[in-house]
Design a protein around this motif. Structure first.
Motif, PDB file in Angstrom:
ATOM      1  N   ARG A 166     -56.768 -54.397  -6.170  1.00  0.00           N
ATOM      2  CA  ARG A 166     -56.391 -54.758  -6.106  1.00  0.00           C
ATOM      3  C   ARG A 166     -56.448 -56.113  -5.474  1.00  0.00           C
ATOM      4  O   ARG A 166     -56.656 -57.289  -5.628  1.00  0.00           O
ATOM      5  CB  ARG A 166     -54.717 -54.420  -5.728  1.00  0.00           C
ATOM      6  CG  ARG A 166     -53.368 -53.581  -5.931  1.00  0.00           C
ATOM      7  CD  ARG A 166     -52.578 -53.776  -5.351  1.00  0.00           C
ATOM      8  NE  ARG A 166     -52.260 -53.625  -4.099  1.00  0.00           N
ATOM      9  CZ  ARG A 166     -51.757 -51.490  -3.966  1.00  0.00           C
ATOM     10  NH1 ARG A 166     -50.962 -51.701  -5.313  1.00  0.00           N
ATOM     11  NH2 ARG A 166     -51.487 -50.820  -3.120  1.00  0.00           N
ATOM     12  N   GLU A 202     -49.131 -51.107  -0.369  1.00  0.00           N
ATOM     13  CA  GLU A 202     -48.575 -52.118  -0.257  1.00  0.00           C
ATOM     14  C   GLU A 202     -49.016 -52.601   1.158  1.00  0.00           C
ATOM     15  O   GLU A 202     -49.389 -53.569   0.966  1.00  0.00           O
ATOM     16  CB  GLU A 202     -47.612 -52.174  -1.177  1.00  0.00           C
ATOM     17  CG  GLU A 202     -47.681 -51.957  -2.330  1.00  0.00           C
ATOM     18  CD  GLU A 202     -46.177 -52.054  -3.888  1.00  0.00           C
ATOM     19  OE1 GLU A 202     -45.718 -52.896  -3.383  1.00  0.00           O
ATOM     20  OE2 GLU A 202     -46.333 -51.029  -4.159  1.00  0.00           O
ATOM     21  N   SER A 252     -46.571 -58.005  -3.127  1.00  0.00           N
ATOM     22  CA  SER A 252     -45.775 -57.338  -4.061  1.00  0.00           C
ATOM     23  C   SER A 252     -45.129 -59.195  -5.594  1.00  0.00           C
ATOM     24  O   SER A 252     -45.746 -58.695  -6.680  1.00  0.00           O
ATOM     25  CB  SER A 252     -45.166 -56.712  -4.245  1.00  0.00           C
ATOM     26  OG  SER A 252     -43.434 -57.112  -3.501  1.00  0.00           O
TER      27      SER A 252
END
Length: 176
Positions: free
Chosen positions: A75, A139, A146
């Motif tokens: 990510r 996360e 997000s």
């Protein structure tokens, strides 16, 4: 107690008859394939092996291995530490034909021309397979929140005519 380096190869049949146990390490510099598959190896691989003979008379190698590596988050593209730990049970075989005779619980370990198995290759294979397919931070630890994980909108399909509409017309004309 200080851990010692494991041998690179071992005779699984003699070791099983002697019921040997190994508790040692594989040095970082020897873990070349894991280093290529990751962003780097942080620690020596800690390995425990037990050679034994099961109830069916098969020689087996039971063990576990653990190592710390750096992976690249898919990510945010930043490296993060990952602890990799595996357990395994192998049974040595001389050729591919013997693989079908093994119980499902055992993985085959191919014996070389000297009657030995390559422990380094065996353990590296297990650790590489245990690496995540898509490496990502949790996360909460990732720099990409997000909201930043949105990849755009899906465009609407073109309003082109269906190329099979002609076939539909042909079918209707044939039915008449």
């Amino acid at each position: 107690m200080q851990k010692v380096k494991l041998p690179l190869t071992v005779d699984p049949f003699r070791s099983a008859q002697k019921r040997l146990d190994y508790d040692g390490i594989i040095a970082v510099k020897q873990l070349e394939r894991i280093a290529e598959a990751t962003e780097g190896v942080i620690s020596d691989a800690e390995v425990k092996l037990s050679f034994d003979i099961d109830a069916q008379g098969l020689k087996i190698v039971r063990g576990n291995a653990k190592v710390d590596v750096n992976l690249e988050c898919q990510r945010c593209w930043r490296a993060f530490p990952h602890h990799c730990e595996v357990e395994f049970i192998y049974s040595p075989v001389f050729n591919e034909d013997q693989v079908g005779n093994l119980p499902d619980a055992y993985e085959p370990a191919l014996v070389d021309e000297n009657g030995e198995i390559n422990l380094l290759q065996l353990i590296e294979d297990e650790l590489i397979v245990a690496l995540p397919q898509v490496a990502m931070h949790d996360e909460v630890d990732c720099e990409v929140d997000s909201d930043g994980m949105v990849f755009g909108e899906i465009p609407l399909a073109d309003e082109r005519p269906n190329p099979f509409a002609v076939l539909k017309n042909l079918k209707q004309s044939n039915e008449e």
